[in-house]
Design an enzyme around this catalytic site. Structure first.
Site, short mmCIF file in Angstrom:
data_model
loop_
_atom_site.label_atom_id
_atom_site.label_comp_id
_atom_site.label_asym_id
_atom_site.label_seq_id
_atom_site.Cartn_x
_atom_site.Cartn_y
_atom_site.Cartn_z
N THR A 141 0.85 -1.20 0.00
CA THR A 141 0.00 0.00 0.00
C THR A 141 0.88 1.25 0.00
O THR A 141 0.66 2.18 -0.77
CB THR A 141 -0.95 -0.01 1.21
OG1 THR A 141 -1.78 -1.17 1.12
CG2 THR A 141 -1.81 1.24 1.26
N ASN A 179 -6.16 -9.95 -7.27
CA ASN A 179 -6.29 -10.59 -5.96
C ASN A 179 -7.62 -11.32 -5.80
O ASN A 179 -7.74 -12.23 -5.00
CB ASN A 179 -6.11 -9.58 -4.82
CG ASN A 179 -6.96 -8.36 -4.99
OD1 ASN A 179 -6.88 -7.66 -5.99
ND2 ASN A 179 -7.81 -8.08 -4.01
N SER A 182 4.59 -7.26 -1.61
CA SER A 182 4.29 -7.32 -0.18
C SER A 182 4.79 -8.63 0.40
O SER A 182 4.59 -9.69 -0.20
CB SER A 182 2.77 -7.22 -0.02
OG SER A 182 2.42 -7.28 1.33
N HIS A 229 3.86 -10.27 3.16
CA HIS A 229 2.94 -11.22 3.82
C HIS A 229 2.11 -12.05 2.85
O HIS A 229 1.37 -12.93 3.26
CB HIS A 229 2.06 -10.52 4.86
CG HIS A 229 0.98 -9.64 4.31
ND1 HIS A 229 -0.35 -10.00 4.36
CD2 HIS A 229 1.00 -8.42 3.73
CE1 HIS A 229 -1.08 -9.02 3.83
NE2 HIS A 229 -0.28 -8.05 3.45
N CYS A 265 -11.42 -7.52 2.04
CA CYS A 265 -12.01 -6.30 2.59
C CYS A 265 -13.48 -6.21 2.24
O CYS A 265 -14.18 -5.33 2.73
CB CYS A 265 -11.25 -5.07 2.10
SG CYS A 265 -10.71 -5.20 0.42
N1 PLP Z 1 -2.25 -4.99 -4.00
C1 PLP Z 1 -2.82 -6.20 -4.02
C2 PLP Z 1 -3.12 -6.84 -5.34
C3 PLP Z 1 -3.13 -6.86 -2.83
O1 PLP Z 1 -3.70 -8.07 -2.87
C4 PLP Z 1 -2.81 -6.22 -1.60
C5 PLP Z 1 -3.18 -6.84 -0.32
O2 PLP Z 1 -4.24 -7.39 -0.17
C6 PLP Z 1 -2.20 -4.96 -1.63
C7 PLP Z 1 -1.94 -4.37 -2.85
C8 PLP Z 1 -1.82 -4.23 -0.37
O3 PLP Z 1 -0.67 -4.84 0.18
P1 PLP Z 1 -0.22 -4.55 1.69
O4 PLP Z 1 -1.09 -5.41 2.54
O5 PLP Z 1 1.21 -4.98 1.75
O6 PLP Z 1 -0.36 -3.11 1.94
#
Ligand code: PLP
Length: 380
Positions: free
Chosen positions: A70, A149, A197, A199, A324
């Site tokens: 993010t 995602n 990311s 995690h 979310c």
């Molecule tokens: N972009 C995508 C495609 C994601 O799936 C996510 C997390 O769900 C993010 C960005 C955000 O990542 P972070 O949790 O490291 O801020």
């Protein structure tokens, strides 16, 4: 628990925990300190940087550690808007993660213009529209999610980069869901900026990285002590960065050993049982290239919100449209963009596998999902 929500987050690998532990116990130097404890922390951070760079086929100096994707996405978009004021347009897609979408909304709120490229019924980016939007000109940046995602659908990034570069536009890729699941090579697909990311690839939460191609400009979002070669101030999250480095290293190994094929075979096995077992069941984006472990499954007549609760009671963790969205009744914007009606979206589960998912778990999960769906249908 059978965990089928890896696109939300993944469990830490034991080896990653081992790599982090000393830095949460006896080791604690600040990488900016000149004494030996500081220098040791610096060496550890630099070795993690090399591991993350290797996962992307990038150079270590092209990696900037952040607090997550993010932040990385926000940093690139904020920079581009401030840098190219004579070109007020951001091109992005209808199916971005909230991090990309909200950053685009802010771009607009700050006086910029955003052009959203649509996707087709399979979730694939409409490259013809991209081409014509690029021709319209005044574009500062193009920013696209690489692997979705929610559906796992993959953006044809090589073609996107080719078109954008031909129009003199730099490209940011949100590669969060692709990193560690499919090979990435920023020299073969020369994106200019790329966010990942930790995690989502069995590393710790709250740490990520931004790749900045060494040939393109960048100015930091966070200023202060000048860490990360002046590209992201703030004392480094040393244990987190080491965990991410180790997770990247393990992901590279897993990919080299053919992990991607094994994961997609498991996902395909899950899909075939579910598609055969439920009349009218379908997989969103099934005809498009997809991430190996993602299945966005519509079970007509089954309320996904009720399914999530019942599956949770039976020890199966998965999600609806996206993590979310699980608590809200809004249909997923990704499924909407694909032309999916509200009823189908409300009957959609997202099942996402991690590297730790086993064939036995897939077998049991498929049976449980069908049994829960039958139960819910009978009740409704
Ligand atoms: N972009 C995508 C495609 C994601 O799936 C996510 C997390 O769900 C993010 C960005 C955000 O990542 P972070 O949790 O490291 O801020």
């Amino acid at each position: 628990m059978i965990y089928l929500d890896a696109n939300a987050t993944t469990p830490l690998l034991p080896e990653v925990i081992e790599a982090m532990l000393p830095w949460m116990r006896e080791r604690f130097g600040n990488p900016s300190s000149a004494h030996s404890a500081g220098r040791r922390a610096r060496r550890a951070v630099e070795s993690a940087r090399a591991q993350v760079a290797a996962l992307l086929q990038a150079q270590p100096e092209e990696i900037v550690f952040t607090s997550g994707a993010t932040e990385a996405i926000n940093a690139v978009l904020s920079f581009a808007q401030a840098e190219w004021t004579d070109r007020p347009v951001l091109i992005t897609s209808q199916v971005e993660h909230a991090a990309g979408l909200e950053a685009a909304e802010r771009w607009q709120a700050q006086g910029g213009e955003v052009r959203l490229i649509p996707v087709d019924a399979q979730g694939l980016l409409n490259v013809e529209v991209l081409e014509s939007e690029l021709k319209a000109g005044r574009v500062a940046l193009a920013s696209f999610i690489w692997g979705n995602n929610e559906t796992g659908v993959i953006t044809p990034m090589a073609r996107v980069v080719e078109l954008c570069h031909a129009a003199g536009v730099l490209v940011h890729a949100d590669a969060v869901q692709v990193a560690g699941k499919m090979p990435l090579d920023v020299s073969a697909v020369p994106v200019d900026y790329l966010s990942i990311s930790s995690h989502k690839m069995h590393g710790p939460q709250g740490v990520g990285a931004l790749f900045v191609n060494r040939r393109v400009p960048f100015r930091p979002l966070l200023v202060g002590g000048g860490q990360e070669a002046g590209r992201r101030s703030g004392t480094e999250n040393v244990p987190g960065i080491l965990g991410m480095g180790h997770a990247a290293f393990m992901a590279s190994d897993w990919l080299a050993a053919g992990g991607e094929k094994q994961m997609s075979a498991l996902r395909d096995a899950l899909e075939s049982v579910l598609l055969l077992g439920w009349s009218g069941a379908r997989v969103h984006g099934a005809a498009a290239p997809r991430l190996p472990g993602t299945c966005s499954l519509c079970l007509p007549g089954v309320d996904a919100a009720a399914m999530l609760i019942r599956l949770d009671q039976r020890g199966i963790a998965c999600s609806g449209g996206s993590a979310c969205h699980t608590a809200s009744l809004h249909p997923s914007h990704v499924l909407e963009a694909m032309g999916c009606d509200a009823a189908s979206a409300a009957s959609t589960l997202r099942l996402s596998l991690s590297r730790l998912t086993t064939p036995d778990e897939i077998h049991r999960a498929a049976q449980e999902i069908l049994s829960c769906a039958r139960h819910i249908q009978q009740q409704g």
